[in-house]
Design a protein around this motif. Structure first.
Motif, PDB file in Angstrom:
ATOM      1  N   LEU A   1       0.802  -1.235  -0.033  1.00  0.00           N
ATOM      2  CA  LEU A   1       0.122   0.092  -0.043  1.00  0.00           C
ATOM      3  C   LEU A   1       0.757   1.260  -0.079  1.00  0.00           C
ATOM      4  N   GLU A   2       0.329   2.144  -0.792  1.00  0.00           N
ATOM      5  CA  GLU A   2       1.395   3.491  -0.720  1.00  0.00           C
ATOM      6  C   GLU A   2       0.308   4.601  -0.478  1.00  0.00           C
ATOM      7  N   VAL A   3       0.508   5.490   0.323  1.00  0.00           N
ATOM      8  CA  VAL A   3      -0.297   6.469   0.684  1.00  0.00           C
ATOM      9  C   VAL A   3       0.597   7.907   0.487  1.00  0.00           C
ATOM     10  N   LYS A   4      -0.020   8.746  -0.262  1.00  0.00           N
ATOM     11  CA  LYS A   4       0.826  10.199  -0.675  1.00  0.00           C
ATOM     12  C   LYS A   4       0.344  11.154   0.117  1.00  0.00           C
ATOM     13  N   PRO A   5       0.977  12.419   0.626  1.00  0.00           N
ATOM     14  CA  PRO A   5       0.646  13.342   1.072  1.00  0.00           C
ATOM     15  C   PRO A   5      -0.815  13.923   0.252  1.00  0.00           C
ATOM     16  N   GLY A   6      -1.699  14.193   1.204  1.00  0.00           N
ATOM     17  CA  GLY A   6      -3.322  14.730   0.755  1.00  0.00           C
ATOM     18  C   GLY A   6      -4.177  13.794   0.350  1.00  0.00           C
ATOM     19  N   GLU A   7      -3.689  12.422   0.319  1.00  0.00           N
ATOM     20  CA  GLU A   7      -4.897  11.534  -0.014  1.00  0.00           C
ATOM     21  C   GLU A   7      -5.558  10.862   1.140  1.00  0.00           C
ATOM     22  N   VAL A   8      -6.769  10.468   0.676  1.00  0.00           N
ATOM     23  CA  VAL A   8      -7.486   9.591   1.771  1.00  0.00           C
ATOM     24  C   VAL A   8      -7.805   8.381   1.032  1.00  0.00           C
ATOM     25  N   HIS A   9      -7.312   7.229   1.898  1.00  0.00           N
ATOM     26  CA  HIS A   9      -7.551   5.916   1.410  1.00  0.00           C
ATOM     27  C   HIS A   9      -8.593   5.421   2.484  1.00  0.00           C
ATOM     28  N   ALA A  10      -9.383   4.660   1.715  1.00  0.00           N
ATOM     29  CA  ALA A  10     -10.272   3.885   2.689  1.00  0.00           C
ATOM     30  C   ALA A  10     -10.136   2.222   2.513  1.00  0.00           C
ATOM     31  N   ILE A  11     -10.125   1.618   3.606  1.00  0.00           N
ATOM     32  CA  ILE A  11      -9.794   0.319   3.731  1.00  0.00           C
ATOM     33  C   ILE A  11     -11.238  -0.530   4.242  1.00  0.00           C
ATOM     34  N   MET A  12     -11.587  -1.391   3.360  1.00  0.00           N
ATOM     35  CA  MET A  12     -12.858  -2.179   3.858  1.00  0.00           C
ATOM     36  C   MET A  12     -12.311  -3.648   3.629  1.00  0.00           C
ATOM     37  N   GLY A  13     -13.394  -4.311   4.202  1.00  0.00           N
ATOM     38  CA  GLY A  13     -13.103  -5.950   4.252  1.00  0.00           C
ATOM     39  C   GLY A  13     -13.804  -6.454   5.393  1.00  0.00           C
ATOM     40  N   PRO A  14     -14.139  -7.719   4.949  1.00  0.00           N
ATOM     41  CA  PRO A  14     -15.099  -8.567   6.120  1.00  0.00           C
ATOM     42  C   PRO A  14     -14.369  -8.595   7.454  1.00  0.00           C
ATOM     43  N   ASN A  15     -15.347  -8.961   8.435  1.00  0.00           N
ATOM     44  CA  ASN A  15     -14.964  -8.921   9.950  1.00  0.00           C
ATOM     45  C   ASN A  15     -13.549  -9.892   9.914  1.00  0.00           C
ATOM     46  N   GLY A  16     -12.592  -9.545  10.868  1.00  0.00           N
ATOM     47  CA  GLY A  16     -11.592 -10.504  10.859  1.00  0.00           C
ATOM     48  C   GLY A  16     -10.364 -10.795   9.667  1.00  0.00           C
ATOM     49  N   SER A  17     -10.798  -9.829   8.939  1.00  0.00           N
ATOM     50  CA  SER A  17      -9.833  -9.785   7.378  1.00  0.00           C
ATOM     51  C   SER A  17      -8.233  -9.235   8.109  1.00  0.00           C
ATOM     52  N   GLY A  18      -8.293  -8.526   8.955  1.00  0.00           N
ATOM     53  CA  GLY A  18      -7.006  -7.982   9.310  1.00  0.00           C
ATOM     54  C   GLY A  18      -6.860  -6.364   9.230  1.00  0.00           C
ATOM     55  N   LYS A  19      -8.028  -5.859   9.248  1.00  0.00           N
ATOM     56  CA  LYS A  19      -7.941  -4.286   9.137  1.00  0.00           C
ATOM     57  C   LYS A  19      -7.418  -3.845  10.412  1.00  0.00           C
ATOM     58  N   SER A  20      -7.748  -4.047  11.658  1.00  0.00           N
ATOM     59  CA  SER A  20      -7.316  -3.430  12.863  1.00  0.00           C
ATOM     60  C   SER A  20      -5.672  -4.024  13.265  1.00  0.00           C
ATOM     61  N   THR A  21      -5.596  -5.303  12.567  1.00  0.00           N
ATOM     62  CA  THR A  21      -4.485  -5.861  12.817  1.00  0.00           C
ATOM     63  C   THR A  21      -3.314  -4.880  12.008  1.00  0.00           C
ATOM     64  N   LEU A  22      -3.697  -4.463  10.757  1.00  0.00           N
ATOM     65  CA  LEU A  22      -2.601  -3.666  10.003  1.00  0.00           C
ATOM     66  C   LEU A  22      -2.590  -2.326  10.778  1.00  0.00           C
ATOM     67  N   ALA A  23      -3.731  -1.627  11.271  1.00  0.00           N
ATOM     68  CA  ALA A  23      -3.600  -0.367  11.845  1.00  0.00           C
ATOM     69  C   ALA A  23      -2.744  -0.451  13.113  1.00  0.00           C
ATOM     70  N   SER A  24      -2.712  -1.733  13.962  1.00  0.00           N
ATOM     71  CA  SER A  24      -2.042  -1.621  15.069  1.00  0.00           C
ATOM     72  C   SER A  24      -0.619  -2.011  14.793  1.00  0.00           C
ATOM     73  N   VAL A  25      -0.297  -2.749  13.748  1.00  0.00           N
ATOM     74  CA  VAL A  25       1.128  -2.817  13.476  1.00  0.00           C
ATOM     75  C   VAL A  25       2.005  -1.490  12.987  1.00  0.00           C
ATOM     76  N   LEU A  26       0.901  -0.764  12.176  1.00  0.00           N
ATOM     77  CA  LEU A  26       1.587   0.649  11.812  1.00  0.00           C
ATOM     78  C   LEU A  26       1.801   1.405  13.272  1.00  0.00           C
ATOM     79  N   ALA A  27       0.743   1.187  14.096  1.00  0.00           N
ATOM     80  CA  ALA A  27       1.009   1.842  15.530  1.00  0.00           C
ATOM     81  C   ALA A  27       2.166   1.654  16.381  1.00  0.00           C
ATOM     82  N   GLY A  28       2.540   0.045  16.181  1.00  0.00           N
ATOM     83  CA  GLY A  28       3.610  -0.301  16.904  1.00  0.00           C
ATOM     84  C   GLY A  28       3.203  -1.138  17.735  1.00  0.00           C
ATOM     85  N   ARG A  29       2.197  -1.700  18.121  1.00  0.00           N
ATOM     86  CA  ARG A  29       1.492  -2.803  18.927  1.00  0.00           C
ATOM     87  C   ARG A  29       2.720  -3.841  19.106  1.00  0.00           C
TER      88      ARG A  29
END
Ligand SMILES: Nc1ncnc2c1ncn2[C@@H]1O[C@H](COP(=O)(O)OP(=O)(O)OP(=O)(O)O)[C@@H](O)[C@H]1O
Ligand SMILES: [Mg+2]
Lengths: 446, 252
Positions: free
Chosen positions: B22-50
Motif C-alpha cells: 500500500l502506498e499513501v501520498k500526502p493529501g490522499e484519503v484511502h479507505a480500507i474495507m473488508g469482512p470481519n476478521g480480515s486483518g484491518k485492525s491488525t494492520l492499523a495496530s502494526v503501523l502504530a507499533g503494537r
C-alpha cells in the motif's frame, strides 16, 4: 531451625528486660510497673512468633530480627547526634502543627513544639504521662491492645518508655494536626525502639494524627510500636502512618482502635520501604452508627516484605466499615494482606466492604492475600474483592500511541492506581509530600 | 509518505497479514474495507507499533524512515495517529493531564516549545470545537464510562490536538449516530491538508459520503485483494463481499 531462632531470641529479650528494669530507678514502685511485669510474663508465654503461628505464616519476622538485631545490646541513647539539621530533611514540608520528635526512643524537647491550646487538647510525652499517672491515663493505658495474645504488643508494653499521651476534650475541633515523628539513628549499632501512644478523643471532637517513622542511617533498626486510640461518641479521627525507613529497617506495629457510637475513624497506612514490615490495624466498632475507614498503600521493591493485617470487629448494629488496600510490588518484594471482618450477631444492618488490589511489576514479586469474613448476623451487606495483576498492556499501548514515553505512560498508570488511596488524604502538605515520594518512585523506575 | 511492501505479521503464531502492499501520498484519503476478521485492525495496530504482533516480513517506510524500527511513542511523535476501534478506558488518569503530557512530549520531539497550562487550555478549547466535544467529558478520567460515541469523538479530539501527518481511523464511524457521524467527519475534513493523509477503515459506504476517499481497498485474509476508486465502495454496499471472496478463493 526457625523454632530455635525464635526461642533464642525470646530468651535474649527476656534477659534484656532484667537489665532494663534495673535501670528504671524508682519506677518499679509505681502501680504502672505492674503492667510491664504482666506484659513480660505474657511475652514469655507467647514468645516471638514463628511461621508455625497462623498469623505469621508468611512473615518470618523472628528470623529477620535474629539476623539483623542484637537485642541483648541496649539501644544507643546518644541524643546529641540528632541536631536540627539532621532531622529537617525528614520533616514534611509546610506541615504545621503539634510536633513531637523522638530519637531512638527518647523525646527531644528542643525539636518538638505544641501549638494547640491546652484547654482543648493535652499533648504529653509518654514519659511525663507515666510520671504524672493521671486518672485518665491509668484508666486507659494498655486497656485496649491485647497484651495477652500478641507477642509484639506484650513486648512493647514491657519496654516502652516514650511516645505520647494525647487527650482531646469534648466538642473540640483540633485544626493543627499532631505529628509524632520517630527517628532512629543506628549509626552506632543496631537499634531497637518501642514507641507507644495513647490517644483519647472526647465526645464530638475531631483530630488528625500523623505517625512518621524514619531511619537516618543505613544500619539495621527495629521499631516495635503500639498505639491505642479511643473514640468517644461522635468523635472523628484521621490517623496517618507513614513508613519511609531504609531498606534495612524492621518494623512491627499495632494500632488498636476502640470506637463508640457515631464515631468515625479513618486510618491511612503508607509503606514505602523496609526490610520486613508488619502493620496490624485492629478496630472495634462498639457503638451504633460508627464508621471505620481503612486505607493502605504500599510501594516496595528489592527484598522488602510488607505484611498488612487488619481486623474490624462489628459489635453493634448500623455501623459501616470500608477498606481499600493497594500495593505495587517490584523486583523480589513480597506482600501479605490479611483482612478479617467479624460481624457479631447483634450487629444487624452492618455494611462492610473490603478490597485489596495489587500490581506485580516483576515475575519475582509475590502477594499473599487472604480475606476472612466471619458473619453471625443475618441482615448485613458485606463484600470483599481482591485483584492481582500486571500493568494493563492495552492501556500502556494506548498512552504510548499518543506519544507518551514508556516511562511516562507507566508512571501515569501506576499513579492512577495509587490515586484511589492518595486522593483521600485531606491534609494538603501531607498529600503533597506523599505525592512527591510516589512521583519520584514512579519516574525513576521504582 | 507511507510505503508498505509485502508486509506480513502474526500473533501467537497465527499469520494475520499475508503480504500487504500500500502506498499513501500526502493529501490522499484511502479507505480500507473488508469482512470481519480480515486483518484491518491488525494492520492499523502494526503501523502504530503494537508489540504483541510479530512482523514476519516486508517493510514499512514512513517519511523516509523505517517505521518498524520505531517504538509506538516515536511513531506518534513522527506523525502517526491511530484512532482506536476500541479506545481503552483508563480509570484514574485525567484526560486533560494525559493530553497535556502527551502533547508536550510530542511537541518537544518536533522541536516546538512546550505549552504551559494556560496556552494548553486555550488550545484545547479551540480543538474541542472541531468535534463539538464537551468540557465536562474531558474533566473525567480518560474514556472511563464514556459512551461508544463519546469515545470516538474523544479520539478525533486527540487527533486534532496532536496534528498527525498520517491518521488511521479504525471504524471511527461505528457506534456514532447520524449527527455525530457528520460532526466527526467534518472534524476530520477540517484537519485535512495537502500535507497530511488519512486511512479510514470502515464497513459502511455512508462515512465515505462525508470523508471522500481517493482510493478504496478491500482487505481479505490479510491481503489487499482489490483496489479502486470510491465507486468500489458503492459496489460493495450493493453486492457485499461474496463476489470478491469467490474471485480470490477460486484463484487460489
Ligand atoms: N491476540 C490474538 N490472538 C489470536 N488471534 C487474533 C488475536 N488478535 C487478533 N486475532 C485474529 O486476527 C484476525 C484479524 O483481526 P482484526 O481485528 O485485524 O480484524 P478486522 O479486520 O479489524 O475485523 P473487524 O472488521 O471485525 O474489526 C481475526 O481472525 C482475529 O481473531
Ligand atoms: Mg477491526
Amino acid at each position: 531451625m526457625k523454632q530455635k531462632n525464635t526461642t533464642a531470641l525470646t530468651a535474649e529479650l527476656l534477659a534484656r528486660f532484667d537489665d532494663f528494669t534495673s535501670a528504671l530507678n524508682g519506677e518499679s514502685e509505681k502501680p504502672l510497673f505492674q503492667l510491664r511485669k504482666e506484659a513480660i510474663s505474657a511475652f514469655e508465654t507467647l514468645g516471638i512468633p514463628s511461621t508455625k503461628n497462623e498469623e505469621y505464616k508468611f512473615t518470618p519476622i523472628g528470623k529477620a530480627i535474629d539476623k539483623k538485631i542484637n537485642v541483648g545490646k541496649p539501644s544507643i541513647d546518644n541524643v546529641g547526634s540528632l541536631t536540627e539539621d539532621r532531622v529537617t530533611p525528614y520533616h514534611i514540608p509546610d506541615l504545621k502543627g503539634n510536633i513531637l520528635v523522638f530519637h531512638n526512643g527518647i523525646f527531644s524537647k528542643e525539636l518538638s513544639s505544641v501549638v494547640s491550646s491546652p484547654d482543648a487538647i493535652r499533648i504529653q510525652p509518654l514519659s511525663e504521662a507515666y510520671k504524672e499517672a493521671s486518672e485518665q491515663f491509668v484508666r486507659n493505658f494498655s486497656k485496649y491492645a491485647d497484651v495477652q495474645n500478641d507477642a509484639f504488643t506484650a513486648l512493647n508494653t514491657a519496654f516502652s518508655t516514650e511516645g505520647s499521651f494525647i487527650e482531646v476534650s469534648k466538642n473540640q475541633v483540633i485544626e493543627d494536626p499532631i505529628i509524632l515523628h520517630f527517628i532512629q539513628d543506628a549509626a552506632q549499632g543496631a537499634a531497637f525502639q518501642s514507641p507507644r501512644n495513647l490517644v483519647l478523643v472526647g465526645e464530638n471532637s475531631q483530630v488528625n494524627i500523623v505517625e512518621k517513622f524514619d531511619a537516618v542511617s543505613e544500619s539495621n533498626t527495629w521499631t516495635n510500636a503500639v498505639s491505642e486510640v479511643v473514640l468517644e461518641e461522635g468523635a472523628n479521627v484521621s490517623f496517618y502512618k507513614v513508613q519511609n525507613d531504609t531498606d534495612e529497617a524492621l518494623h512491627t506495629n499495632h494500632t488498636q482502635v476502640y470506637q463508640s457510637k457515631n464515631s468515625t475513624f479513618s486510618a491511612y497506612t503508607f509503606t514505602f520501604s523496609g526490610d520486613m514490615v508488619r502493620n496490624n490495624l485492629n478496630i472495634v466498632l462498639d457503638g451504633e452508627g460508627a464508621e471505620a475507614n481503612m486505607y493502605g498503600l504500599y510501594l516496595v521493591k528489592g527484598k522488602s516484605h510488607i505484611d498488612n493485617h487488619t481486623v474490624v470487629d462489628h459489635k453493634q448494629p448500623h455501623a459501616n466499615s470500608n477498606e481499600l488496600y493497594k500495593g505495587i510490588l517490584d523486583e523480589s518484594s513480597k506482600g501479605v494482606f490479611n483482612g478479617k471482618i467479624f460481624v457479631r450477631q447483634e450487629a444487624q444492618k452492618t455494611n462492610a466492604f473490603q478490597s485489596n488490589n495489587t500490581i506485580l511489576l516483576s515475575d519475582n514479586a509475590v502477594i499473599n492475600t487472604k480475606p476472612q469474613l466471619e458473619i453471625w448476623a443475618d441482615d448485613v451487606k458485606c463484600s470483599h474483592g481482591c485483584t492481582t495483576g500486571q500493568l494493563d498492556e492495552d492501556a500502556l499501548f494506548y498512552l504510548r500511541a499518543r506519544g507518551l514515553s514508556k516511562e511516562s505512560a507507566r508512571a501515569m498508570l501506576l499513579y492512577a492506581f495509587a490515586s484511589d488511596v492518595l486522593e483521600r488524604v485531606s491534609i494538603a502538605p501531607l498529600k503533597n509530600y506523599l505525592e512527591a515520594i510516589i512521583a519520584e518512585r514512579f519516574e525513576q523506575n521504582f | 509518505m507511507l510505503k508498505i511492501e509485502n508486509l506480513k505479521a502474526s500473533i501467537e503464531g497465527k499469520q494475520i497479514l499475508n503480504g500487504i502492499d500500500l502506498e499513501v501520498k500526502p493529501g490522499e484519503v484511502h479507505a480500507i474495507m473488508g469482512p470481519n476478521g480480515s486483518g484491518k485492525s491488525t494492520l492499523a495496530s502494526v503501523l502504530a507499533g503494537r508489540e504483541d504482533y510479530e512482523v514476519d516480513g516486508g517493510s514499512v517506510e514512513f517519511l523516509g524512515n523505517d517505521l518498524l524500527e520505531f517504538a509506538p511513542e516515536e511513531r506518534a511523535r513522527e506523525g502517526i495517529f491511530l484512532a482506536f476501534q476500541y479506545p481503552v478506558e483508563i480509570p484514574g488518569v485525567s484526560s486533560t493531564n494525559f493530553m497535556k503530557t502527551a502533547l508536550n512530549q510530542v511537541r518537544e520531539h518536533r522541536g516546538q516549545t512546550t505549552l504551559d497550562a494556560v496556552s494548553f487550555l486555550s488550545l484545547m478549547k479551540e480543538k474541542m470545537k472541531i468535534v463539538d466535544i464537551d468540557q465536562s467529558l474531558l474533566s473525567r478520567p480518560l474514556n472511563e464510562g464514556f459512551s461508544g460515541g463519546e469515545k470516538k469523538r474523544n479520539e478525533i479530539f486527540q487527533m486534532a490536538m496532536l496534528e498527525p501527518k498520517l491518521a488511521i481511523l479504525d471504524e471511527t464511524d461505528s457506534g456514532l449516530d447520524i449527527d455525530a457521524l457528520k460532526i466527526v467527519a467534518s472534524g476530520v475534513n477540517k484537519l485535512k491538508s495537502k500535507d497530511n493523509a488519512t486511512i479510514v477503515v470502515t464497513h459502511y459506504q455512508r462515512l465515505l459520503d462525508y470523508i471522500v476517499p481517493d482510493y478504496v481497498h478491500v482487505l481479505y485474509k490479510g491481503k489487499i485483494v482489490k483496489s479502486g476508486t470510491k465507486e468500489l465502495a458503492l459496489t460493495l454496499e450493493e453486492k457485499g463481499y461474496d463476489w470478491i471472496k469467490d474471485e480470490v478463493d477460486s484463484n487460489v
